[in-house]
Design an enzyme around this catalytic site. Sequence first.
Site, PDB file in Angstrom:
ATOM      1  N   SER A  77       4.704  11.098  -3.304  1.00 33.20           N
ATOM      2  CA  SER A  77       5.219   9.746  -3.063  1.00 33.20           C
ATOM      3  C   SER A  77       4.669   9.147  -1.787  1.00 33.20           C
ATOM      4  O   SER A  77       4.985   8.004  -1.461  1.00 33.20           O
ATOM      5  CB  SER A  77       6.745   9.786  -2.981  1.00 33.20           C
ATOM      6  OG  SER A  77       7.169  10.482  -1.832  1.00 33.20           O
ATOM      7  N   THR A 197       9.034   7.380  -1.096  1.00 33.57           N
ATOM      8  CA  THR A 197       8.707   6.849   0.229  1.00 33.57           C
ATOM      9  C   THR A 197       9.350   7.791   1.234  1.00 33.57           C
ATOM     10  O   THR A 197      10.287   8.503   0.893  1.00 33.57           O
ATOM     11  CB  THR A 197       9.365   5.453   0.387  1.00 33.57           C
ATOM     12  OG1 THR A 197       8.844   4.582  -0.598  1.00 33.57           O
ATOM     13  CG2 THR A 197       9.127   4.835   1.757  1.00 33.57           C
ATOM     14  N   THR A 215       4.501   5.156   2.576  1.00 31.19           N
ATOM     15  CA  THR A 215       4.632   5.359   1.128  1.00 31.19           C
ATOM     16  C   THR A 215       3.314   5.172   0.406  1.00 31.19           C
ATOM     17  O   THR A 215       2.424   4.464   0.904  1.00 31.19           O
ATOM     18  CB  THR A 215       5.643   4.338   0.556  1.00 31.19           C
ATOM     19  OG1 THR A 215       5.909   4.658  -0.803  1.00 31.19           O
ATOM     20  CG2 THR A 215       5.128   2.913   0.626  1.00 31.19           C
ATOM     21  N   ARG A 225      -0.425  -4.536  -5.219  1.00 26.79           N
ATOM     22  CA  ARG A 225       1.031  -4.719  -5.086  1.00 26.79           C
ATOM     23  C   ARG A 225       1.491  -4.104  -3.750  1.00 26.79           C
ATOM     24  O   ARG A 225       1.115  -3.005  -3.385  1.00 26.79           O
ATOM     25  CB  ARG A 225       1.743  -4.031  -6.242  1.00 26.79           C
ATOM     26  CG  ARG A 225       3.286  -4.047  -6.168  1.00 26.79           C
ATOM     27  CD  ARG A 225       3.842  -2.774  -5.565  1.00 26.79           C
ATOM     28  NE  ARG A 225       5.304  -2.712  -5.642  1.00 26.79           N
ATOM     29  CZ  ARG A 225       6.039  -1.809  -5.006  1.00 26.79           C
ATOM     30  NH1 ARG A 225       5.473  -0.900  -4.239  1.00 26.79           N
ATOM     31  NH2 ARG A 225       7.348  -1.811  -5.116  1.00 26.79           N
ATOM     32  N   VAL A 226       2.297  -4.852  -3.027  1.00 32.08           N
ATOM     33  CA  VAL A 226       2.846  -4.353  -1.764  1.00 32.08           C
ATOM     34  C   VAL A 226       4.359  -4.306  -1.899  1.00 32.08           C
ATOM     35  O   VAL A 226       4.979  -5.272  -2.364  1.00 32.08           O
ATOM     36  CB  VAL A 226       2.436  -5.284  -0.595  1.00 32.08           C
ATOM     37  CG1 VAL A 226       3.140  -4.889   0.683  1.00 32.08           C
ATOM     38  CG2 VAL A 226       0.919  -5.237  -0.398  1.00 32.08           C
ATOM     39  N   GLY A 227       4.938  -3.196  -1.514  1.00 31.84           N
ATOM     40  CA  GLY A 227       6.392  -3.060  -1.603  1.00 31.84           C
ATOM     41  C   GLY A 227       7.072  -3.452  -0.308  1.00 31.84           C
ATOM     42  O   GLY A 227       6.538  -4.208   0.508  1.00 31.84           O
ATOM     43  N   ASP A 228       8.256  -2.900  -0.115  1.00 38.47           N
ATOM     44  CA  ASP A 228       9.047  -3.241   1.073  1.00 38.47           C
ATOM     45  C   ASP A 228       8.625  -2.446   2.311  1.00 38.47           C
ATOM     46  O   ASP A 228       8.824  -2.903   3.440  1.00 38.47           O
ATOM     47  CB  ASP A 228      10.546  -2.998   0.808  1.00 38.47           C
ATOM     48  CG  ASP A 228      10.838  -1.571   0.335  1.00 38.47           C
ATOM     49  OD1 ASP A 228       9.940  -0.922  -0.235  1.00 38.47           O
ATOM     50  OD2 ASP A 228      11.976  -1.115   0.538  1.00 38.47           O
ATOM     51  N   THR A 248      14.207   3.393   1.070  1.00 44.45           N
ATOM     52  CA  THR A 248      13.345   3.927   0.016  1.00 44.45           C
ATOM     53  C   THR A 248      13.904   3.386  -1.308  1.00 44.45           C
ATOM     54  O   THR A 248      15.042   2.936  -1.357  1.00 44.45           O
ATOM     55  CB  THR A 248      13.356   5.477  -0.011  1.00 44.45           C
ATOM     56  OG1 THR A 248      14.703   5.930  -0.243  1.00 44.45           O
ATOM     57  CG2 THR A 248      12.865   6.073   1.295  1.00 44.45           C
ATOM     58  N   GLY A 249      13.092   3.447  -2.345  1.00 38.94           N
ATOM     59  CA  GLY A 249      13.567   2.955  -3.641  1.00 38.94           C
ATOM     60  C   GLY A 249      12.832   1.694  -4.050  1.00 38.94           C
ATOM     61  O   GLY A 249      11.772   1.379  -3.494  1.00 38.94           O
ATOM     62  N   GLY A 251      11.236  -1.358  -4.097  1.00 39.82           N
ATOM     63  CA  GLY A 251      10.886  -2.264  -3.010  1.00 39.82           C
ATOM     64  C   GLY A 251      11.095  -3.728  -3.343  1.00 39.82           C
ATOM     65  O   GLY A 251      11.456  -4.528  -2.482  1.00 39.82           O
TER      66      GLY A 251
HETATM   67  N1  GLY Z   1      10.112   1.442  -1.426  1.00 33.64           N
HETATM   68  C1  GLY Z   1       8.772   1.719  -1.700  1.00 33.64           C
HETATM   69  C2  GLY Z   1       8.129   0.731  -2.573  1.00 33.64           C
HETATM   70  O1  GLY Z   1       8.782   0.046  -3.350  1.00 33.64           O
HETATM   71  O2  GLY Z   1       6.915   0.621  -2.503  1.00 33.64           O
END
Ligand code: GLY
Length: 345
Positions: A77, A197, A215, A225-228, A248-249, A251
């Site tokens: 991850s 993450t 992450t 794609r960019v997460g949180d 985590t989780g 995003g």
């Molecule tokens: N929390 C990690 C992501 O969604 O990329």
Amino acid sequence: MKRRIFIQKTAFASILPLIPKNTFSNPASSFKPISIASGNGLQATAKAMEIILKGGDALDAVVAGVNIVENDPNDNSVGYGGLPNYEGVVELDSSVMHGATHRAGAVAALQNIKNPASVAKMVLERTDHVLIVGEGALKFARMHGFKEENLLTEESRKEWVKWREMMSKEDDYLPPHSIDELDLGANTKEALKTYGTINCLGLDLAGNISGVTTTSGLSYKIPGRVGDSPIIGAGLYVDNEVGAAGSTGRGEANLLDCSSFMIVEFMRQGLSPTDACLEACKRIATHTKEKRLLTKDGKPNFNVSFYAINKKGGYGSAAIYEGIKYAVNDGKESRLETAVGYFKR
Ligand code: GLY
């Protein structure tokens, strides 16, 4: 002339540590050191605490901690061995925030560099920017001597091939749709996807707080794609007067609520770290409207977990769904504790 003096001063400054080190590895420190992390962070918190107890700065501590997980090929991850994007390329996101100086650095969609947390720290230390993405982030990492390598391990490649072979028309490219549509999109194949993450937070002996989130993001995501995780305020936030929070989780849900910032603000108003994390879970549950993201009884069909520490060394964690573990080190052995669930399973 003025510019030359400025450049000389800057060059001189650059050989000095840009982050103030704790000169006070004072055993009589009135601060209660703490480091917490997501459940994959037992080693990270142990390393962070080792550095904190030697008088190190919390940012150096938490980044050294998560570097261990980034380097671990068996954690798919994060970093090396992270699950790749749709096209089989590992793309990493990370952010760091340093409470004492209220500075941050982040990188997103970074390829070929296994320690995005260290590159994010370099963005904080050696640029006037907060977030650098994609090719620009890679060039910046190269400029600072980070080694390029293929991050796709054999195990992660096989997982990706399995996913491609089972792929159906339900992927992340959604047709025009209403919020009432069911069985639409990759979320219906949630079991195959991960948002893994690591977030790690630390309070050092000088009473300074820092955090890091790193992450490989959502597995099999649309490239770019960019997460949180690299977004300050969403995947990480630090206020040295109050505390820090990270996540985590899923995003996307967190990006719509800027939860880490919200958690720190709730702690500023007096909530405990756990209660502040629970408020963020509640906000996501309330704001999730699309039926494809809801269970039959109207709850989110995904999980997001939050971690928080405060200035007093208090800590806590909550997740939308119960059953999540997180790592804690308050000066001795790292241990796993259970996050409070906003909903039961
Ligand atoms: N929390 C990690 C992501 O969604 O990329």
